[in-house]
Design a protein around this motif. Structure first.
Motif, PDB file in Angstrom:
ATOM      1  N   LYS A  63       0.861  -1.195   0.000  1.00  0.00           N
ATOM      2  CA  LYS A  63       0.000   0.000   0.000  1.00  0.00           C
ATOM      3  C   LYS A  63       0.891   1.237   0.000  1.00  0.00           C
ATOM      4  N   ILE A  64       0.754   2.050  -1.035  1.00  0.00           N
ATOM      5  CA  ILE A  64       1.638   3.200  -1.233  1.00  0.00           C
ATOM      6  C   ILE A  64       0.825   4.485  -1.278  1.00  0.00           C
ATOM      7  N   ALA A  65       1.256   5.475  -0.500  1.00  0.00           N
ATOM      8  CA  ALA A  65       0.660   6.813  -0.564  1.00  0.00           C
ATOM      9  C   ALA A  65       1.575   7.713  -1.383  1.00  0.00           C
ATOM     10  N   PRO A 123       1.362  11.699  -3.570  1.00  0.00           N
ATOM     11  CA  PRO A 123       0.528  12.828  -3.996  1.00  0.00           C
ATOM     12  C   PRO A 123       0.081  12.661  -5.449  1.00  0.00           C
ATOM     13  N   LEU A 124      -1.090  13.202  -5.752  1.00  0.00           N
ATOM     14  CA  LEU A 124      -1.726  12.955  -7.046  1.00  0.00           C
ATOM     15  C   LEU A 124      -0.855  13.373  -8.224  1.00  0.00           C
ATOM     16  N   LEU A 125      -0.246  14.562  -8.165  1.00  0.00           N
ATOM     17  CA  LEU A 125       0.569  15.013  -9.294  1.00  0.00           C
ATOM     18  C   LEU A 125       1.785  14.113  -9.486  1.00  0.00           C
ATOM     19  N   ARG A 126       2.476  13.772  -8.402  1.00  0.00           N
ATOM     20  CA  ARG A 126       3.628  12.865  -8.528  1.00  0.00           C
ATOM     21  C   ARG A 126       3.190  11.511  -9.081  1.00  0.00           C
ATOM     22  N   SER A 127       2.058  11.047  -8.610  1.00  0.00           N
ATOM     23  CA  SER A 127       1.566   9.743  -9.052  1.00  0.00           C
ATOM     24  C   SER A 127       1.397   9.709 -10.563  1.00  0.00           C
ATOM     25  N   SER A 128       0.950  10.821 -11.146  1.00  0.00           N
ATOM     26  CA  SER A 128       0.661  10.853 -12.578  1.00  0.00           C
ATOM     27  C   SER A 128       1.893  10.570 -13.427  1.00  0.00           C
ATOM     28  N   TYR A 129       3.085  10.940 -12.938  1.00  0.00           N
ATOM     29  CA  TYR A 129       4.273  10.698 -13.748  1.00  0.00           C
ATOM     30  C   TYR A 129       5.242   9.676 -13.161  1.00  0.00           C
ATOM     31  N   LEU A 130       5.119   9.370 -11.860  1.00  0.00           N
ATOM     32  CA  LEU A 130       6.034   8.390 -11.268  1.00  0.00           C
ATOM     33  C   LEU A 130       5.500   6.962 -11.326  1.00  0.00           C
ATOM     34  N   VAL A 131       4.213   6.782 -11.029  1.00  0.00           N
ATOM     35  CA  VAL A 131       3.651   5.425 -10.977  1.00  0.00           C
ATOM     36  C   VAL A 131       3.802   4.696 -12.316  1.00  0.00           C
ATOM     37  N   LEU A 141      -2.868   2.027  -4.327  1.00  0.00           N
ATOM     38  CA  LEU A 141      -2.422   3.415  -4.308  1.00  0.00           C
ATOM     39  C   LEU A 141      -3.381   4.286  -3.502  1.00  0.00           C
ATOM     40  N   ASN A 142      -2.792   5.174  -2.697  1.00  0.00           N
ATOM     41  CA  ASN A 142      -3.564   6.219  -2.017  1.00  0.00           C
ATOM     42  C   ASN A 142      -3.040   7.549  -2.559  1.00  0.00           C
ATOM     43  N   GLU A 143      -3.815   8.177  -3.425  1.00  0.00           N
ATOM     44  CA  GLU A 143      -3.398   9.425  -4.060  1.00  0.00           C
ATOM     45  C   GLU A 143      -4.162  10.577  -3.405  1.00  0.00           C
ATOM     46  N   SER A 144      -3.532  11.201  -2.424  1.00  0.00           N
ATOM     47  CA  SER A 144      -4.212  12.254  -1.677  1.00  0.00           C
ATOM     48  C   SER A 144      -3.185  13.270  -1.190  1.00  0.00           C
TER      49      SER A 144
END
Length: 300
Positions: free
Chosen positions: A94-96, A98-106, A124-127
């Motif tokens: 389970k990974i938290a 932030p939404l913007l980072r998630s968009s290009y890192l995940v 994913l927890n994108e918050s």
């Protein structure tokens, strides 16, 4: 006390209603309502006080959950140990993020990880990163990817990289051609004092990025006259692109903002923050979690 009691109580508090908790637990709302009713009869005391559709813990309910969360952490530690013993062929991470980072890192990190651990599920927890420390401590996430803050000292952290904080201006701003270029900076340099008349689009006071902005202002002995607050970095950059002010932004984000309406500048006194992975202190992470951290260090 049963493990399910703790998990169901926590789900109701986390989601704010029986209906949403039931959806998250993949059971029906009537089944959850019946379970809670029977549980309270079995325990011999009321766990909840209900005000309309809102649920609040009684005093005994608060005590029950306090000790219950400790039990869940012990359970988590056991499964971590079990996964390590069983060579980590199966599991859940389970990974938290932030939404913007998630968009290009995940999309970059996940394929590398799944190549090594195809049978480990990712949740994913994108918050907002402001919630990440409590999510880690309560066991809602295993790892949190975020910028370092002094308030995270009670967590175990590992540094991924340092990131420069930049200024973002509209590309056609009159100050853009006046920026100074030198070999010491990747970006042209602006003096904050030249932006005295600008609207600074900042995050809310409880967000780490706002605390960074306030620190930058102090270091430059600068006090903005006009501030517009938002919780969303994309809102901030879109406002800047539409000539509504200026904002701060991490260097890493600039490479993933597809726009020709923004220009980025280093500060006269450069400022850096650490990108870290955080997890619960003294926790023995399964090897696939350690591997994910290594992938972050090698890739980001």
């Amino acid at each position: 006390m049963e493990i399910k009691d703790i998990e169901y109580i926590k789900a109701i508090l986390d989601h704010g209603s029986i209906t949403k908790a039931a959806e998250a637990l993949y059971i029906t709302q009537p089944s959850l309502s019946t379970y809670i009713k029977n549980m309270q009869q079995r325990l011999g005391f009321d766990v909840f006080i209900q005000h309309g559709k809102k649920f609040e813990l009684t005093y005994l309910g608060e005590e029950f959950l306090k000790y219950g969360l400790q039990i869940l952490r012990i359970k988590e530690d056991f499964y971590d140990r079990l996964q390590n013993i069983q060579d980590n062929q199966y599991g859940r991470l389970k990974i938290a993020i932030p939404l913007l980072r998630s968009s290009y890192l995940v999309p970059v990190l996940l394929p590398i990880f799944k190549e090594i651990y195809p049978n480990v599920d990712i949740l994913l927890n994108e918050s907002s990163s402001a919630n990440f420390p409590s999510l880690v401590e309560n066991g809602d996430v295993d790892l949190a990817l975020m910028n370092r803050s002094d308030s995270y000292d009670h967590l175990q952290t590992e540094k991924i990289k340092s990131e420069e904080i930049l200024l973002a201006l509209p590309t056609k701003h009159t100050l853009c051609p006046k920026a100074i270029r030198d070999d010491r900076h990747e970006f042209p340099v602006l003096d904050l004092r030249d932006l005295k008349e600008e609207v600074f689009i900042l995050h809310q006071p409880d967000q780490f990025s706002r605390q960074v902005a306030d620190t930058i202002f102090t270091k430059h002995d600068f006090h903005p006259d006009k501030i517009l607050a938002t919780r969303n970095i994309e809102t901030a950059t879109n406002l800047v692109a539409n000539n509504q002010g200026v904002c701060f932004i991490n260097n890493s984000h600039t490479k993933h903002l597809i726009t020709d309406k923004l220009s980025f500048f280093s500060l006269k006194i450069p400022f850096y923050v650490d990108l870290i992975v955080a997890y619960r202190k003294n926790r023995q992470l399964p090897s696939y979690a350690k591997s994910f951290i290594d992938i972050c260090k090698d890739t980001i």
